[in-house]
Write an enzyme that holds these catalytic residues in place. Structure first.
Site, short mmCIF file in Angstrom:
data_model
loop_
_atom_site.label_atom_id
_atom_site.label_comp_id
_atom_site.label_asym_id
_atom_site.label_seq_id
_atom_site.Cartn_x
_atom_site.Cartn_y
_atom_site.Cartn_z
N GLY A 48 0.73 -1.10 -0.45
CA GLY A 48 0.12 -0.27 0.18
C GLY A 48 0.34 0.97 0.11
O GLY A 48 0.45 2.40 -0.56
N GLU A 102 4.23 4.03 6.76
CA GLU A 102 2.72 3.10 6.66
C GLU A 102 1.67 3.80 5.29
O GLU A 102 1.86 5.19 5.09
CB GLU A 102 2.19 3.11 7.63
CG GLU A 102 2.51 1.49 8.20
CD GLU A 102 1.23 0.20 7.38
OE1 GLU A 102 1.61 0.36 6.47
OE2 GLU A 102 1.94 -0.43 7.97
N ASP A 103 0.65 3.49 4.34
CA ASP A 103 -0.08 3.92 4.19
C ASP A 103 -1.23 4.23 4.79
O ASP A 103 -1.78 5.30 4.79
CB ASP A 103 -0.39 3.48 2.49
CG ASP A 103 -0.97 1.64 3.36
OD1 ASP A 103 -0.92 1.40 4.10
OD2 ASP A 103 -1.43 0.64 2.25
N ASP A 106 -5.29 1.10 10.62
CA ASP A 106 -6.68 1.23 10.61
C ASP A 106 -6.59 0.74 12.26
O ASP A 106 -6.60 1.69 13.12
CB ASP A 106 -6.75 0.06 9.70
CG ASP A 106 -8.70 -0.46 9.83
OD1 ASP A 106 -8.82 0.03 10.98
OD2 ASP A 106 -9.61 0.36 8.79
N LYS A 134 -6.45 5.68 11.18
CA LYS A 134 -8.36 6.27 11.11
C LYS A 134 -8.35 5.95 12.77
O LYS A 134 -8.31 4.92 13.42
CB LYS A 134 -9.15 4.83 11.13
CG LYS A 134 -8.69 4.65 9.32
CD LYS A 134 -10.16 3.09 8.80
CE LYS A 134 -9.90 3.46 7.59
NZ LYS A 134 -10.65 1.83 6.79
N PHE A 155 -14.15 2.61 4.33
CA PHE A 155 -13.20 1.67 3.64
C PHE A 155 -12.65 2.72 2.10
O PHE A 155 -13.59 2.87 1.70
CB PHE A 155 -14.12 0.45 3.25
CG PHE A 155 -12.67 -0.42 2.24
CD1 PHE A 155 -11.61 -0.86 2.75
CD2 PHE A 155 -12.63 -0.49 0.74
CE1 PHE A 155 -10.80 -1.56 2.22
CE2 PHE A 155 -11.55 -1.18 0.25
CZ PHE A 155 -10.78 -1.83 1.30
N ASP A 162 -6.15 -0.97 -1.65
CA ASP A 162 -6.51 -1.56 -2.68
C ASP A 162 -7.89 -1.38 -2.36
O ASP A 162 -8.20 -2.22 -0.49
CB ASP A 162 -5.64 -2.60 -3.10
CG ASP A 162 -5.28 -3.83 -2.20
OD1 ASP A 162 -4.97 -3.41 -0.86
OD2 ASP A 162 -5.78 -5.20 -2.54
N ARG A 168 -5.11 0.91 -6.51
CA ARG A 168 -3.89 1.18 -6.41
C ARG A 168 -3.40 2.30 -7.25
O ARG A 168 -2.69 3.01 -6.35
CB ARG A 168 -3.21 -0.15 -5.96
CG ARG A 168 -3.23 -1.03 -4.75
CD ARG A 168 -2.07 -1.62 -4.92
NE ARG A 168 -1.63 -3.19 -3.98
CZ ARG A 168 -2.32 -3.31 -3.09
NH1 ARG A 168 -2.06 -1.96 -2.02
NH2 ARG A 168 -2.29 -4.50 -2.38
#
Ligand code: IMP
Ligand code: MG
Length: 177
Positions: A48, A102-103, A106, A134, A155, A162, A168
């Site tokens: 990601g 990190e992308d 969560d 998040k 989401f 993705d 992506r």
């Protein structure tokens, strides 16, 4: 309003490219201030964060070593994530200043696994940058040093993120309809 369909789901425009890049600029500014003199190793967490890492490193005032790791999470029906390493570091990070890219964070399971793995290698310091966070889903205590943008629990796809391997490549971020 721009929208995109990936497999069985449709998504609508959520964060435009220009807004994303402003967030990347802000993260890069802080990283430059904090890390330029520390000879850091930057670790891109695949898949990601490839796009975020790419845009971030182009904005750095120094020339870091860049490494890639890959972790996958398998979410069971009871929504407990098990995270495993697929591709590890190819250099030693002992006594190095490390920045994990990190992308999105969560629940934090992926970050926790990477962070605990990396701590065993005895880095001098371990920092985390995530484009997206998040906060309402986060269940861990690990500090995220650099956050690009906070979002809700929806989401999203695009800019590296993705849905089932798709989306992506999108330069904007889309939210599920
Ligand atoms: P966590 O382990 O619950 O923090 O989830 C982290 C990983 O799940 C991320 O690295 C992503 O690969 C994936 N993920 C979490 N939220 C999203 C999302 O909204 N869209 C796409 N992937 C996501
Ligand atoms: Mg990820």
């Amino acid at each position: 309003m721009k929208s995109v369909t990936l497999k069985d789901k449709s998504f609508k425009l959520f964060i435009e490219e220009s807004t994303i890049l402003n967030a990347v600029d802000a993260v890069a500014e802080k990283v430059n201030k904090d890390l330029a003199d520390l000879n850091p190793v930057i670790v891109c967490v695949l898949g990601g964060s490839f796009m975020f890492t790419s845009d971030l490193v182009k904005r750095l005032s120094f020339n870091p070593e860049i490494q890639f790791v890959k972790y996958s999470s398998y979410h069971g029906t009871e929504s407990v994530g098990t995270v495993s390493e697929n591709l590890g570091l190819s250099i030693s990070i002992e006594n190095r200043n490390v920045l994990i890219i990190e992308d999105i964070v969560d629940r934090g399971n992926t970050l926790e696994k990477i962070y605990e793995d990396f701590k065993k290698y005895k880095p001098l310091s371990l920092r985390v940058a995530s484009l997206l966070f998040k906060p309402n889903a986060y269940q861990k205590d690990i500090k995220i040093d650099y956050v690009g943008m906070e979002i809700g629990n929806e989401f999203i796809v695009g800019y590296g993120l993705d849905y089932d391997g798709l989306g992506r490549n999108l330069k904007d971020i889309y939210i599920i309809n």
